[in-house]
Scaffold this motif. Structure first.
Motif, PDB file in Angstrom:
ATOM      1  N   LEU A 194       0.834  -1.205   0.000  1.00 14.78           N
ATOM      2  CA  LEU A 194       0.000   0.000   0.000  1.00 14.78           C
ATOM      3  C   LEU A 194       0.867   1.253   0.000  1.00 14.78           C
ATOM      4  N   ASP A 195       1.932   1.227   0.795  1.00 16.42           N
ATOM      5  CA  ASP A 195       2.861   2.372   0.828  1.00 16.42           C
ATOM      6  C   ASP A 195       3.502   2.601  -0.534  1.00 16.42           C
ATOM      7  N   GLU A 196       3.904   1.514  -1.192  1.00 19.65           N
ATOM      8  CA  GLU A 196       4.511   1.625  -2.525  1.00 19.65           C
ATOM      9  C   GLU A 196       3.521   2.205  -3.530  1.00 19.65           C
ATOM     10  N   LEU A 197       2.259   1.734  -3.473  1.00 19.94           N
ATOM     11  CA  LEU A 197       1.250   2.265  -4.388  1.00 19.94           C
ATOM     12  C   LEU A 197       1.013   3.747  -4.105  1.00 19.94           C
ATOM     13  N   GLU A 198       0.996   4.119  -2.849  1.00 20.99           N
ATOM     14  CA  GLU A 198       0.789   5.526  -2.497  1.00 20.99           C
ATOM     15  C   GLU A 198       1.907   6.411  -3.072  1.00 20.99           C
ATOM     16  N   GLU A 199       3.134   5.929  -3.014  1.00 16.06           N
ATOM     17  CA  GLU A 199       4.247   6.676  -3.621  1.00 16.06           C
ATOM     18  C   GLU A 199       4.028   6.834  -5.118  1.00 16.06           C
ATOM     19  N   TRP A 200       3.589   5.774  -5.767  1.00 18.84           N
ATOM     20  CA  TRP A 200       3.344   5.844  -7.207  1.00 18.84           C
ATOM     21  C   TRP A 200       2.192   6.808  -7.514  1.00 18.84           C
ATOM     22  N   LEU A 201       1.122   6.767  -6.702  1.00 23.10           N
ATOM     23  CA  LEU A 201      -0.027   7.643  -6.933  1.00 23.10           C
ATOM     24  C   LEU A 201       0.365   9.119  -6.892  1.00 23.10           C
ATOM     25  N   ALA A 202       1.357   9.459  -6.094  1.00 24.61           N
ATOM     26  CA  ALA A 202       1.792  10.853  -5.987  1.00 24.61           C
ATOM     27  C   ALA A 202       2.400  11.360  -7.290  1.00 24.61           C
ATOM     28  N   GLU A 203       2.872  10.452  -8.135  1.00 26.63           N
ATOM     29  CA  GLU A 203       3.448  10.817  -9.432  1.00 26.63           C
ATOM     30  C   GLU A 203       2.474  10.521 -10.564  1.00 26.63           C
TER      31      GLU A 203
END
Length: 96
Positions: A59-68
């Protein structure tokens, strides 16, 4: 005690230029690579709602991707909320 591999659920509202730029399809691909289930849906206000279930690290990794987001998107804000696990949990990751 919870384990990093225990399933968690998180909902995001992603704002900016995120509709009509393959944001949902790209989010689905990113989520599936991380073994997450859930959905990405356009909202009437022009944002995209993303709900995902899986291990906290994914979930943390997806959240980082969502920011970009994907190329062509412009992400202005990502609002995240930890939520209770849906019952039943989602099967797969869908767009709608």
């Amino acid at each position: 005690m919870t384990d990093a591999n225990d399933n968690h659920a998180r909902r995001w509202h992603v704002r900016g230029r995120v509709q009509g730029v393959f944001f949902r399809a790209s989010t689905r691909d990113q989520a599936r690579r991380r073994g997450l289930t859930g959905h990405a849906r356009n909202q009437p206000d022009g944002s995209v709602e993303v709900l995902a279930v899986g291990p906290r690290v994914a979930l943390d990794e997806l959240e980082e991707w969502l920011a970009e987001g994907p190329g062509g998107a412009r992400v202005d804000a990502v609002e995240a909320d930890e939520i209770a696990l849906p019952d039943p949990p989602p099967a797969g990751f869908t767009t709608g």
